[in-house]
Design an enzyme around this catalytic site. Structure first.
Site, PDB file in Angstrom:
ATOM      1  CB  CYS A 135      -0.897  -0.038   1.279  1.00  0.00           C
ATOM      2  SG  CYS A 135      -1.894   1.284   1.272  1.00  0.00           S
ATOM      3  CB  CYS A 138      -0.585   2.624   3.880  1.00  0.00           C
ATOM      4  SG  CYS A 138      -2.161   1.904   3.151  1.00  0.00           S
ATOM      5  CG  ASP A 139       3.016   1.084   4.634  1.00  0.00           C
ATOM      6  OD1 ASP A 139       2.262   1.913   5.724  1.00  0.00           O
ATOM      7  OD2 ASP A 139       2.781   0.074   4.286  1.00  0.00           O
TER       8      ASP A 139
END
Ligand code: NDP
Length: 312
Positions: A135, A138-139
């Site tokens: 992701c 997300c990261d």
């Protein structure tokens, strides 16, 4: 039949828990089955910094625990277990939990999520949470001014590479074919970003590093006479080879696209079956964010409540 419920929620990601909060507050006495991965995909990321309301970010597992608690406070009955069988032929719908317990449900909210595909390398497990991610949104933030590799040649991989190029100092796009599968516009986009380098005809075969990812083992032109193996130094390894929506159990009853994502009229949570609603990533091939999943869980619960009122 062991039990009759007004509202059955299947899945425990942000969509399922948000549906449970709304359905609980609407006195639908929702019963939620958490499934095989309680908390869903967010429990596999380390830190979430893009969910509104958490300055400084929040641990993914903690956020899901908070959502779970909030759903319980709203009156939801949250249960360990997975739905393994669904009969949506007639109302009330019959669903079976692993272990054999059966429920008759007046409404069903399907929020079973999607699962990111991995290559299947043992090193993906070894370095989980230590430089491997599926992701980018997300990261990506953790790789500011660092070097990352993105595996995949579709729209997701190009989108992720473009997103990461704004954070990382260098992005390698590792593509197994000699061309990108992505749409023309996305291809042009990545080709025009200076710090993205596309490695065509490359496959990842492993990762290296002492305390986290420090390199990716690549093979160039696999199976050809000039096949070459080498290690490319990187800090982060992103998978973008597709997601699999967890819709198998319900595909006989509801419309899905080729990949298995539920299709609904005008993108609402309503399906072609009365009282059956879908929410979160299992119905969203495009955005796949915690906040969008939560929003759709809210919509599904409101729809379920309205449906029950109309039905009388
Ligand atoms: P896709 O299935 O389109 O692409 C997957 C990519 O991963 C392909 O390049 C494929 O390679 C590669 N791949 C798959 N398995 C492996 C493997 N084992 N090793 C190496 N590479 C592998 O998935 P996406 O997630 O990119 O897209 C899914 C759908 O969502 C598509 O319809 C896409 O258009 C859409 N989408 C649209 C967006 C937008 O419009 N903004 C954004 C993101 C997705 P190969 O080509 O060789 O098969």
């Amino acid at each position: 039949m062991n039990e009759t419920v007004k509202c059955l929620i299947v899945g425990s990601g942000p969509a399922g828990y948000t549906a449970a909060i709304y359905a609980g507050r609407a006195n639908l006495c929702p019963v939620l089955y958490e499934g095989i991965q309680p908390g869903g995909q967010l429990t596999t990321t380390t830190h979430i910094e893009n969910f509104p309301g958490y300055p400084g970010g929040v641990d993914g597992t903690q956020m899901m625990a908070d959502l779970r608690k909030q759903a319980q406070e709203a009156g939801a009955d949250i249960r360990v277990g997975a739905i393994v069988k669904a009969d949506l032929n007639k109302l009330p719908y019959t669903l079976t939990v692993d272990g054999g317990h059966t429920l008759a449900a007046e409404t069903v909210i399907i929020a079973t999520g999607a699962t990111a595909k991995y290559l299947g390398l043992p090193d993906e497990q070894k370095y989980a949470g230590m430089g491997v991610s599926a992701c980018a949104t997300c990261d990506g933030f953790f790789y500011r001014k660092k070097v990352v590799a993105v595996v995949g040649g579709g729209d997701t991989a190009c989108e992720d590479a473009a997103y990461l190029s704004g954070l990382a100092s260098k992005v390698y796009l590792v593509v197994r074919k000699p061309y990108l599968r992505a749409s023309k516009i996305m291809q042009e986009r990545v080709q025009n970003i200076a710090n993205i380098e596309i490695l065509f005809e490359h496959n990842a075969e492993g990762l290296t590093g002492e305390n986290g990812v420090e390199g990716v083992k690549l093979v160039k032109r696999l199976g050809e006479a000039d096949e070459t193996h080498y290690v490319l130094p990187i800090d982060g390894f992103f998978l973008a080879i597709g997601h699999k929506p967890n819709s198998d159990l319900f595909r006989d009853y509801l419309d899905t696209d080729e990949a298995g994502y539920f299709i609904t009229a005008d993108g609402s949570p309503r399906t072609k079956l009365p009282g059956v609603f879908v929410a979160g990533d299992v119905a969203d091939p495009t955005y796949r964010q915690a906040i969008t999943a939560a929003g759709s869980g809210c919509k599904a619960a409101i729809e379920a409540e309205r449906y029950l009122v109309m039905k009388g």
